[in-house]
Design an enzyme around this catalytic site. Structure first.
Site, short mmCIF file in Angstrom:
data_model
loop_
_atom_site.label_atom_id
_atom_site.label_comp_id
_atom_site.label_asym_id
_atom_site.label_seq_id
_atom_site.Cartn_x
_atom_site.Cartn_y
_atom_site.Cartn_z
N CYS A 1 0.85 -1.21 0.00
CA CYS A 1 0.00 0.00 0.00
C CYS A 1 0.88 1.25 0.00
O CYS A 1 1.72 1.43 0.89
CB CYS A 1 -0.92 -0.02 1.22
SG CYS A 1 -1.81 1.52 1.47
N ASP B 1 0.03 16.98 -0.48
CA ASP B 1 -0.35 16.23 -1.67
C ASP B 1 0.64 16.53 -2.80
O ASP B 1 1.04 17.67 -3.01
CB ASP B 1 -1.78 16.61 -2.10
CG ASP B 1 -2.39 15.60 -3.04
OD1 ASP B 1 -3.33 14.90 -2.63
OD2 ASP B 1 -1.91 15.50 -4.21
N HIS C 1 -3.70 0.47 8.51
CA HIS C 1 -4.34 0.43 7.20
C HIS C 1 -5.85 0.27 7.31
O HIS C 1 -6.34 -0.72 7.84
CB HIS C 1 -3.78 -0.71 6.33
CG HIS C 1 -4.42 -0.73 4.97
ND1 HIS C 1 -3.95 0.04 3.92
CD2 HIS C 1 -5.51 -1.37 4.51
CE1 HIS C 1 -4.73 -0.14 2.87
NE2 HIS C 1 -5.69 -1.00 3.20
N ASN D 1 -12.67 10.80 -0.41
CA ASN D 1 -13.33 10.07 -1.48
C ASN D 1 -13.37 8.60 -1.10
O ASN D 1 -12.38 8.04 -0.62
CB ASN D 1 -12.55 10.26 -2.79
CG ASN D 1 -12.51 11.71 -3.23
OD1 ASN D 1 -13.52 12.41 -3.17
ND2 ASN D 1 -11.35 12.19 -3.65
N GLY E 1 -13.98 8.87 -6.94
CA GLY E 1 -12.67 9.37 -7.35
C GLY E 1 -11.53 8.95 -6.44
O GLY E 1 -10.44 9.54 -6.51
N HIS F 1 -7.80 8.50 3.71
CA HIS F 1 -7.12 9.80 3.80
C HIS F 1 -8.16 10.90 3.72
O HIS F 1 -9.15 10.81 3.00
CB HIS F 1 -6.07 9.97 2.70
CG HIS F 1 -6.55 9.67 1.32
ND1 HIS F 1 -6.70 8.38 0.84
CD2 HIS F 1 -6.91 10.47 0.29
CE1 HIS F 1 -7.13 8.42 -0.41
NE2 HIS F 1 -7.27 9.68 -0.76
N HIS G 1 -8.38 14.75 2.62
CA HIS G 1 -7.76 15.90 1.96
C HIS G 1 -8.12 17.15 2.76
O HIS G 1 -9.29 17.33 3.14
CB HIS G 1 -8.35 16.10 0.55
CG HIS G 1 -8.11 15.00 -0.42
ND1 HIS G 1 -7.12 15.07 -1.38
CD2 HIS G 1 -8.73 13.81 -0.61
CE1 HIS G 1 -7.15 13.97 -2.13
NE2 HIS G 1 -8.12 13.18 -1.68
P1 AMP Z 1 -7.77 10.22 -3.82
O1 AMP Z 1 -7.72 10.38 -5.32
O2 AMP Z 1 -8.92 10.89 -3.15
O3 AMP Z 1 -7.62 8.76 -3.43
O4 AMP Z 1 -6.49 10.99 -3.26
C1 AMP Z 1 -5.22 10.48 -3.39
C2 AMP Z 1 -4.30 11.66 -3.39
O5 AMP Z 1 -2.98 11.19 -3.15
C3 AMP Z 1 -4.24 12.45 -4.70
O6 AMP Z 1 -4.62 13.80 -4.45
C4 AMP Z 1 -2.79 12.32 -5.13
O7 AMP Z 1 -2.29 13.51 -5.71
C5 AMP Z 1 -2.09 12.01 -3.83
N1 AMP Z 1 -0.85 11.28 -3.94
C6 AMP Z 1 -0.61 10.16 -4.67
N2 AMP Z 1 0.65 9.74 -4.50
C7 AMP Z 1 1.23 10.62 -3.64
C8 AMP Z 1 2.54 10.75 -3.08
N3 AMP Z 1 3.52 9.87 -3.36
N4 AMP Z 1 2.78 11.78 -2.24
C9 AMP Z 1 1.81 12.68 -1.97
N5 AMP Z 1 0.56 12.62 -2.46
C10 AMP Z 1 0.27 11.60 -3.28
ZN ZN Z 2 -2.33 1.25 3.65
#
Ligand code: AMP
Ligand code: ZN
Length: 112
Positions: free
Chosen positions: A4, A30, A46, A85, A91, A98, A100
Site C-alpha cells: 500500500c 499532496d 491500514h 473520497n 474518485g 485519507h 484531503h
Molecule cells: P484520492 O484520489 O482521493 O484517493 O487521493 C489520493 C491523493 O494522493 C491524490 O490527491 C494524489 O495527488 C495524492 N498522492 C498520490 N501519490 C502521492 C505521493 N507519493 N505523495 C503525496 N501525495 C500523493
Molecule cells: Zn495502507
C-alpha cells in the site's frame, strides 16, 4: 499492508513532505495540489476508506479530525475544506483512508 502506497509513506519507506506526525496518524502535502494549501491526513493503521471506519476504530478517525483542526489552526487557516473520497465512482485513487485538507482559495459547491 505491504503493497500500500500510503502505508509505505506512513512508515517513511517512500519520501513525502511531512506536515505532522504522531503515533496514530501522519500528514503530508499532496503531490498534486488542488489548492494553495493541500495536505493529506492518513492513519498509520491500514483502513481502505471511511467505509471501513467502525465503532471499534472510530477513535482513530476522531483523532484524525482533531489533528486536522490543530494543524489547520497552526497554519492560520480559518476556512478550508475536508474531503474523503470513498471508492472508484467518488474518485478514490489510493485505497488507504485519507482526508484531503484544502484551503487558500475560494471553493465552489457542489463539488464535481
Ligand atoms: P484520492 O484520489 O482521493 O484517493 O487521493 C489520493 C491523493 O494522493 C491524490 O490527491 C494524489 O495527488 C495524492 N498522492 C498520490 N501519490 C502521492 C505521493 N507519493 N505523495 C503525496 N501525495 C500523493
Ligand atoms: Zn495502507
Amino acid at each position: 499492508m505491504s503493497d500500500c502506497l500510503f502505508c509505505k509513506i506512513a512508515k517513511g519507506e517512500i519520501p513525502s513532505n511531512k506536515v505532522y506526525e504522531d503515533e496514530v496518524c501522519y500528514a503530508f502535502y499532496d503531490i498534486d495540489p488542488q489548492a494553495p494549501v493541500h495536505f493529506l491526513v492518513i492513519p498509520k493503521m491500514h483502513l481502505a476508506s471511511v467505509a471501513e471506519v467502525t465503532a471499534d476504530n472510530a477513535a482513530v478517525a476522531g483523532h484524525m479530525m482533531a489533528v486536522i483542526s490543530k494543524v489547520a489552526k497552526q497554519m492560520g487557516m480559518v476556512s478550508y475544506r475536508v474531503v474523503s473520497n470513498i471508492g472508484e465512482q467518488a474518485g478514490q485513487s489510493v485505497p488507504h483512508l485519507h482526508f484531503h485538507v484544502l484551503g487558500g482559495r475560494d471553493m465552489t459547491w457542489p463539488p464535481g
